[in-house]
Design a protein around this motif. Structure first.
Motif, PDB file in Angstrom:
ATOM      1  N   HIS A 283       0.839  -1.210   0.000  1.00 40.62           N
ATOM      2  CA  HIS A 283       0.000   0.000   0.000  1.00 40.62           C
ATOM      3  C   HIS A 283       0.869   1.253   0.000  1.00 40.62           C
ATOM      4  CE1 HIS A 283      -3.266   2.727   0.737  1.00 40.62           C
ATOM      5  NE2 HIS A 283      -2.633   3.190   1.801  1.00 40.62           N
ATOM      6  N   TRP A 284       1.923   1.267   0.818  1.00 39.00           N
ATOM      7  CA  TRP A 284       2.824   2.404   0.872  1.00 39.00           C
ATOM      8  C   TRP A 284       3.474   2.618  -0.487  1.00 39.00           C
ATOM      9  CZ3 TRP A 284       8.061   2.474  -0.175  1.00 39.00           C
ATOM     10  CH2 TRP A 284       8.694   3.691   0.054  1.00 39.00           C
ATOM     11  N   PHE A 285       3.924   1.536  -1.121  1.00 36.24           N
ATOM     12  CA  PHE A 285       4.568   1.629  -2.424  1.00 36.24           C
ATOM     13  C   PHE A 285       3.610   2.174  -3.481  1.00 36.24           C
ATOM     14  CE2 PHE A 285       5.899  -0.347  -6.488  1.00 36.24           C
ATOM     15  CZ  PHE A 285       7.118   0.297  -6.617  1.00 36.24           C
ATOM     16  N   LEU A 286       2.397   1.671  -3.496  1.00 31.60           N
ATOM     17  CA  LEU A 286       1.411   2.134  -4.470  1.00 31.60           C
ATOM     18  C   LEU A 286       1.038   3.597  -4.234  1.00 31.60           C
ATOM     19  CD1 LEU A 286      -0.861  -1.032  -4.669  1.00 31.60           C
ATOM     20  CD2 LEU A 286       0.820  -0.259  -6.352  1.00 31.60           C
ATOM     21  N   THR A 287       0.967   3.997  -2.972  1.00 32.58           N
ATOM     22  CA  THR A 287       0.687   5.388  -2.641  1.00 32.58           C
ATOM     23  C   THR A 287       1.833   6.287  -3.093  1.00 32.58           C
ATOM     24  OG1 THR A 287      -0.626   4.671  -0.751  1.00 32.58           O
ATOM     25  CG2 THR A 287       0.073   6.974  -0.770  1.00 32.58           C
TER      26      THR A 287
ATOM     27  N   ALA B  29       1.544   6.741  -6.738  1.00 33.31           N
ATOM     28  CA  ALA B  29       0.465   7.688  -7.027  1.00 33.31           C
ATOM     29  C   ALA B  29       0.945   9.130  -6.863  1.00 33.31           C
ATOM     30  CB  ALA B  29      -0.738   7.414  -6.128  1.00 33.31           C
ATOM     31  N   ALA B  30       1.736   9.397  -5.844  1.00 36.83           N
ATOM     32  CA  ALA B  30       2.258  10.750  -5.626  1.00 36.83           C
ATOM     33  C   ALA B  30       3.201  11.159  -6.759  1.00 36.83           C
ATOM     34  CB  ALA B  30       2.971  10.828  -4.284  1.00 36.83           C
ATOM     35  N   LEU B  31       4.033  10.233  -7.205  1.00 32.86           N
ATOM     36  CA  LEU B  31       4.939  10.533  -8.313  1.00 32.86           C
ATOM     37  C   LEU B  31       4.160  10.812  -9.596  1.00 32.86           C
ATOM     38  CD1 LEU B  31       7.693   7.833  -7.641  1.00 32.86           C
ATOM     39  CD2 LEU B  31       7.844  10.295  -7.204  1.00 32.86           C
ATOM     40  N   ILE B  32       3.120  10.028  -9.831  1.00 35.84           N
ATOM     41  CA  ILE B  32       2.282  10.224 -11.019  1.00 35.84           C
ATOM     42  C   ILE B  32       1.600  11.577 -10.965  1.00 35.84           C
ATOM     43  CG2 ILE B  32       0.193   9.386 -12.192  1.00 35.84           C
ATOM     44  CD1 ILE B  32       1.144   6.534 -11.224  1.00 35.84           C
TER      45      ILE B  32
ATOM     46  N   TRP C 198      11.119   1.331 -12.585  1.00 32.42           N
ATOM     47  CA  TRP C 198      10.159   2.394 -12.297  1.00 32.42           C
ATOM     48  C   TRP C 198       9.052   2.479 -13.349  1.00 32.42           C
ATOM     49  CZ3 TRP C 198       9.614   4.415  -7.737  1.00 32.42           C
ATOM     50  CH2 TRP C 198      10.697   4.461  -6.861  1.00 32.42           C
ATOM     51  N   GLY C 199       9.423   2.571 -14.601  1.00 33.31           N
ATOM     52  CA  GLY C 199       8.419   2.700 -15.660  1.00 33.31           C
ATOM     53  C   GLY C 199       7.661   1.413 -15.906  1.00 33.31           C
ATOM     54  N   GLY C 200       8.394   0.309 -15.968  1.00 38.86           N
ATOM     55  CA  GLY C 200       7.739  -0.988 -16.151  1.00 38.86           C
ATOM     56  C   GLY C 200       6.875  -1.350 -14.960  1.00 38.86           C
ATOM     57  N   GLY C 201       7.363  -1.030 -13.753  1.00 36.89           N
ATOM     58  CA  GLY C 201       6.567  -1.288 -12.555  1.00 36.89           C
ATOM     59  C   GLY C 201       5.266  -0.515 -12.551  1.00 36.89           C
ATOM     60  N   ALA C 202       5.336   0.767 -12.910  1.00 39.12           N
ATOM     61  CA  ALA C 202       4.122   1.589 -12.965  1.00 39.12           C
ATOM     62  C   ALA C 202       3.169   1.079 -14.040  1.00 39.12           C
ATOM     63  CB  ALA C 202       4.478   3.044 -13.228  1.00 39.12           C
ATOM     64  N   PHE C 203       3.713   0.644 -15.162  1.00 31.56           N
ATOM     65  CA  PHE C 203       2.881   0.109 -16.243  1.00 31.56           C
ATOM     66  C   PHE C 203       2.157  -1.157 -15.781  1.00 31.56           C
ATOM     67  CE2 PHE C 203       2.307  -2.641 -19.958  1.00 31.56           C
ATOM     68  CZ  PHE C 203       1.571  -1.801 -20.789  1.00 31.56           C
TER      69      PHE C 203
END
Length: 176
Positions: free
Chosen positions: A3-7, A10-13, A163-168
């Motif tokens: 949850h912390w990682f996904l949050t 989200a902040a970076l996005i 970073w990019g692949g993870g977000a994708f």
């Protein structure tokens, strides 16, 4: 932890999406290049995460986003190396004393990069501000360009993929 990682993603996005939506992938390329060249301490991770996320949402093709980011990060590192190689060692010896850098320190960095340069360049891609400074340091400490080029490119590929692949891949789970 997830949850912390996904949050965090989200902040970076949230931080970088407006730039990407307004200026597109050329802005991503330029920002990653100047950050990797050490010109500015820019939010490279935010830009890559936002680009990967927006690719998952259909705004950009992922097959363009990730390779373009990898090339920008790699070329920026090469530019920094070139400047460090050309001016760095002499400049540190001549002007370093004004910022607290003495010749023995320059010699230690030189020895360190000759001995551990490849892992520092590879892992340094993931560490701010080492990512921005490693090209200069490698060039100034006379690390061979071939070794730097290979390890810097591998580091850039892994950094962008993470970073990019993870977000994708995690786009559906990111609370944006």
């Amino acid at each position: 932890m997830l949850h912390w990682f996904l949050t965090t993603l989200a902040a970076l996005i949230h931080a970088a999406s407006p730039i990407l939506k307004a200026y597109g992938l050329p802005a991503m390329f330029a920002l990653l290049f100047v950050e990797s060249a050490g010109v500015v301490f820019a939010p490279g991770e935010a830009m890559i995460v936002a680009a990967g996320f927006l690719a998952a949402k259909g705004l950009f093709p992922v097959w363009v986003v990730l390779p373009l980011a990898m090339v920008a990060a790699t070329l920026g590192g090469y530019a920094a190396y070139g400047l460090g190689d050309r001016y760095g060692h002499k400049a540190l010896l001549r002007y370093g004393r004004y910022v607290g850098i003495k010749p023995p320190m320059v010699d230690k960095v030189h020895t360190f990069f000759c001995r551990f340069g490849a892992p520092v360049v590879l892992v340094g891609r993931f560490i701010v501000p080492l990512r921005q400074l490693q090209g200069y340091m490698a060039g100034a400490s006379e690390m061979g360009f071939r070794a730097f080029a290979i390890w810097s490119a591998i580091g850039a590929v892994l950094w962008v993929a993470a970073w990019g692949g993870g977000a994708f891949l995690l786009a559906e789970r990111i609370p944006v």
